[in-house]
Design an enzyme around this catalytic site. Sequence first.
Site, PDB file in Angstrom:
ATOM      1  N   GLN A  82      24.260 -54.709 -41.664  1.00  0.00           N
ATOM      2  CA  GLN A  82      23.318 -54.437 -40.585  1.00  0.00           C
ATOM      3  C   GLN A  82      24.093 -54.084 -39.327  1.00  0.00           C
ATOM      4  OE1 GLN A  82      20.738 -57.935 -40.552  1.00  0.00           O
ATOM      5  NE2 GLN A  82      19.524 -57.131 -42.246  1.00  0.00           N
ATOM      6  N   SER A  90      19.852 -61.565 -48.205  1.00  0.00           N
ATOM      7  CA  SER A  90      18.549 -61.171 -47.676  1.00  0.00           C
ATOM      8  C   SER A  90      17.627 -60.975 -48.859  1.00  0.00           C
ATOM      9  CB  SER A  90      18.654 -59.880 -46.855  1.00  0.00           C
ATOM     10  OG  SER A  90      17.389 -59.237 -46.766  1.00  0.00           O
ATOM     11  N   GLY A  91      16.455 -61.592 -48.821  1.00  0.00           N
ATOM     12  CA  GLY A  91      15.535 -61.477 -49.932  1.00  0.00           C
ATOM     13  C   GLY A  91      15.041 -60.065 -50.159  1.00  0.00           C
ATOM     14  N   SER A  92      14.588 -59.394 -49.078  1.00  0.00           N
ATOM     15  CA  SER A  92      14.072 -58.034 -49.246  1.00  0.00           C
ATOM     16  C   SER A  92      15.180 -57.098 -49.715  1.00  0.00           C
ATOM     17  CB  SER A  92      13.454 -57.527 -47.936  1.00  0.00           C
ATOM     18  OG  SER A  92      14.422 -57.412 -46.917  1.00  0.00           O
ATOM     19  N   ASP A 248      11.642 -57.412 -38.677  1.00  0.00           N
ATOM     20  CA  ASP A 248      11.627 -57.135 -40.114  1.00  0.00           C
ATOM     21  C   ASP A 248      10.250 -56.611 -40.500  1.00  0.00           C
ATOM     22  OD1 ASP A 248      11.892 -57.186 -42.892  1.00  0.00           O
ATOM     23  OD2 ASP A 248      12.946 -59.112 -42.900  1.00  0.00           O
ATOM     24  N   CYS A 252      10.176 -61.147 -45.404  1.00  0.00           N
ATOM     25  CA  CYS A 252      11.481 -61.793 -45.252  1.00  0.00           C
ATOM     26  C   CYS A 252      11.687 -62.900 -46.299  1.00  0.00           C
ATOM     27  CB  CYS A 252      11.649 -62.358 -43.842  1.00  0.00           C
ATOM     28  SG  CYS A 252      13.328 -62.925 -43.516  1.00  0.00           S
ATOM     29  N   GLY A 253      12.493 -62.604 -47.293  1.00  0.00           N
ATOM     30  CA  GLY A 253      12.706 -63.537 -48.392  1.00  0.00           C
ATOM     31  C   GLY A 253      13.499 -64.772 -48.019  1.00  0.00           C
ATOM     32  N   THR A 254      14.626 -64.597 -47.320  1.00  0.00           N
ATOM     33  CA  THR A 254      15.409 -65.768 -46.931  1.00  0.00           C
ATOM     34  C   THR A 254      14.669 -66.581 -45.878  1.00  0.00           C
ATOM     35  OG1 THR A 254      16.665 -64.293 -45.465  1.00  0.00           O
ATOM     36  CG2 THR A 254      17.700 -64.910 -47.550  1.00  0.00           C
TER      37      THR A 254
END
Length: 343
Positions: A82, A90-92, A248, A252-254
């Site tokens: 990033q 990062s989940g996504s 985001d 957001c997975g995390t």
Amino acid sequence: MWKNSLELLLVHCQGEIGKVIVGGAPEIPGATMLDKMNHINTVDDGLRRFVTFEPRAHVAMSVNLALAPTRPDADAGFIVLQADKAHPMSGSNCICVVTALLESGRVKMVEPETVVKLDTAAGLITARARCKDGRCLSVSLDNVPAFALAIDQVVTTSKWGEIRADIAFGGVFYALVDVVQVGLTIEPGNARALAEAGIEIKALLKQQVKVAHPEIAGLDEIAYVMFRDRDPDGAVRTCTTLKPGRVDRSPCGTGSSANLAVLHAKGEVRPGDHRISRSIIGGTFTAEAIGEAAVGNFRAVLPRITGEAWVYGREELRVDPADPFLRGFALSDTWGPQVGELG
């Protein structure tokens, strides 16, 4: 074909762009994925800047560096790139990587389910992809153990007075803040105000709150502020803010994992329970508690995050030594007033 170029697959997860570098990247030194991430952050950030800054990139995106795994029990590895730095998980982005690897044939797809094990700087991630007719329909991530470090941590601000944040680890450290405390709601028209509030709170957290993962050296900062709210149907409305000033697009997975850890610490979630996370634009993830664990002295929950990504194209980026903007640039017209923090 150019002599020096990068091959990328274009992917988004619930609207959040997570491109995947699948060819042409230089070798990243390091015995582990954590070593490689630290090399990018502390020794040579040229690749990260090349793919995350203008003129080759824009504000609302991440780029994932797909790598050969450093451990024998993984099928592939990746590092999240990033604009501020390289991140461990990062989940996504993980959902984007799994979808890209399977649909491009870089990891063999098995229908109706393919299990993909990913080497990350945060630990081994097991992904279960539901597949049909060559398409990756959804990805469920068995994330690393998530735990709450502090509940109702007081943060002193000049703008909002004392606010309270839950500090939790869901792959990276988050500060989870009920959005009502900053006088906003989570909706598209407030995206800029939410981004600026989150970055301001993140700077204050750096001064006031110290964090450290008890088992993984180097994971010692609050990466993101995630605002949260509750929708009428019980879903958690999420808005993760990213440096130097954006939000985001995905749930957001995390961050959803970190929030699940907070609910677990409060006794509101037990193994077998699940919660829906809904983003600022309405996309959804399912966050399920599939078990419990211990991380150091902390009680942890084992999160499973399920979502969907789409491969929408491919691109080739030429690496030309004569290009005056190999390290890229960022401007405040898109990045916002915190652009100067990028260096």
